[in-house]
Scaffold this motif. Structure first.
Motif, PDB file in Angstrom:
ATOM      1  N   SER A   1      -7.708   0.258   1.907  1.00 55.53           N
ATOM      2  CA  SER A   1      -6.834   0.948   0.962  1.00 55.53           C
ATOM      3  C   SER A   1      -5.747   0.012   0.459  1.00 55.53           C
ATOM      4  O   SER A   1      -5.242  -0.820   1.194  1.00 55.53           O
TER       5      SER A   1
ATOM      6  N   LEU B   1      -2.122  -0.513  -0.360  1.00 55.60           N
ATOM      7  CA  LEU B   1      -0.858   0.112   0.018  1.00 55.60           C
ATOM      8  C   LEU B   1       0.324  -0.777  -0.358  1.00 55.60           C
ATOM      9  O   LEU B   1       0.286  -1.981  -0.129  1.00 55.60           O
TER      10      LEU B   1
ATOM     11  N   ALA C   1       5.831  -1.087   3.157  1.00 57.22           N
ATOM     12  CA  ALA C   1       6.403   0.078   3.840  1.00 57.22           C
ATOM     13  C   ALA C   1       7.869   0.286   3.482  1.00 57.22           C
ATOM     14  O   ALA C   1       8.336   1.425   3.372  1.00 57.22           O
TER      15      ALA C   1
ATOM     16  N   LEU D   1       8.081   2.094   0.187  1.00 59.22           N
ATOM     17  CA  LEU D   1       7.768   3.517   0.366  1.00 59.22           C
ATOM     18  C   LEU D   1       8.931   4.247   1.014  1.00 59.22           C
ATOM     19  O   LEU D   1       9.298   5.346   0.598  1.00 59.22           O
TER      20      LEU D   1
ATOM     21  N   LEU E   1      -2.129   3.794  -2.832  1.00 62.09           N
ATOM     22  CA  LEU E   1      -0.788   4.289  -3.106  1.00 62.09           C
ATOM     23  C   LEU E   1      -0.160   3.324  -4.095  1.00 62.09           C
ATOM     24  O   LEU E   1      -0.350   2.114  -3.974  1.00 62.09           O
TER      25      LEU E   1
ATOM     26  N   GLY F   1       0.698   3.930   5.110  1.00 65.92           N
ATOM     27  CA  GLY F   1       1.640   3.172   4.296  1.00 65.92           C
ATOM     28  C   GLY F   1       3.028   3.087   4.903  1.00 65.92           C
ATOM     29  O   GLY F   1       3.719   2.083   4.781  1.00 65.92           O
TER      30      GLY F   1
END
Length: 93
Positions: A6, A8, A11, A14, A37, A68
């Motif tokens: 995925s 992402l 962090a 996010l 994401l 994430g």
């Protein structure tokens, strides 16, 4: 053939979208070809392969957000948007 990893964002990026009460808004695209994401214009978007049937897409979004953010999926609670593309999650302790 194995599914690709995925996509992402960082962090920290996010975590910056989480408000003071631990809430995170996300726009979801179910049934996508890839899981990802992305942050665009301050809005978090999630693409998941799961179809919106029997809560499968919600579970996939929860798992993707948890990955994430570096959290366990059980720490994310769906507050709003169970049947909508616009969802709001809360990080619980």
């Amino acid at each position: 053939m194995a599914r690709p990893k995925s996509d992402l964002p960082d962090a920290a990026a996010l975590a910056a979208l989480v408000d003071a009460e631990g809430r995170l808004a996300v726009r979801v695209t179910p049934g996508a070809k890839v899981e990802a994401l992305a942050i665009r214009d301050g809005q978090l978007t999630a693409k998941v392969r799961a179809k919106p049937q029997d809560g499968k897409a919600n579970a996939a979004v929860r798992a993707l957000l948890a990955a994430g953010l570096g959290l366990a999926p059980s720490r994310l609670e769906l507050l709003r948007g169970e049947t909508s593309r616009e969802k709001q999650f809360r990080i619980v302790d």
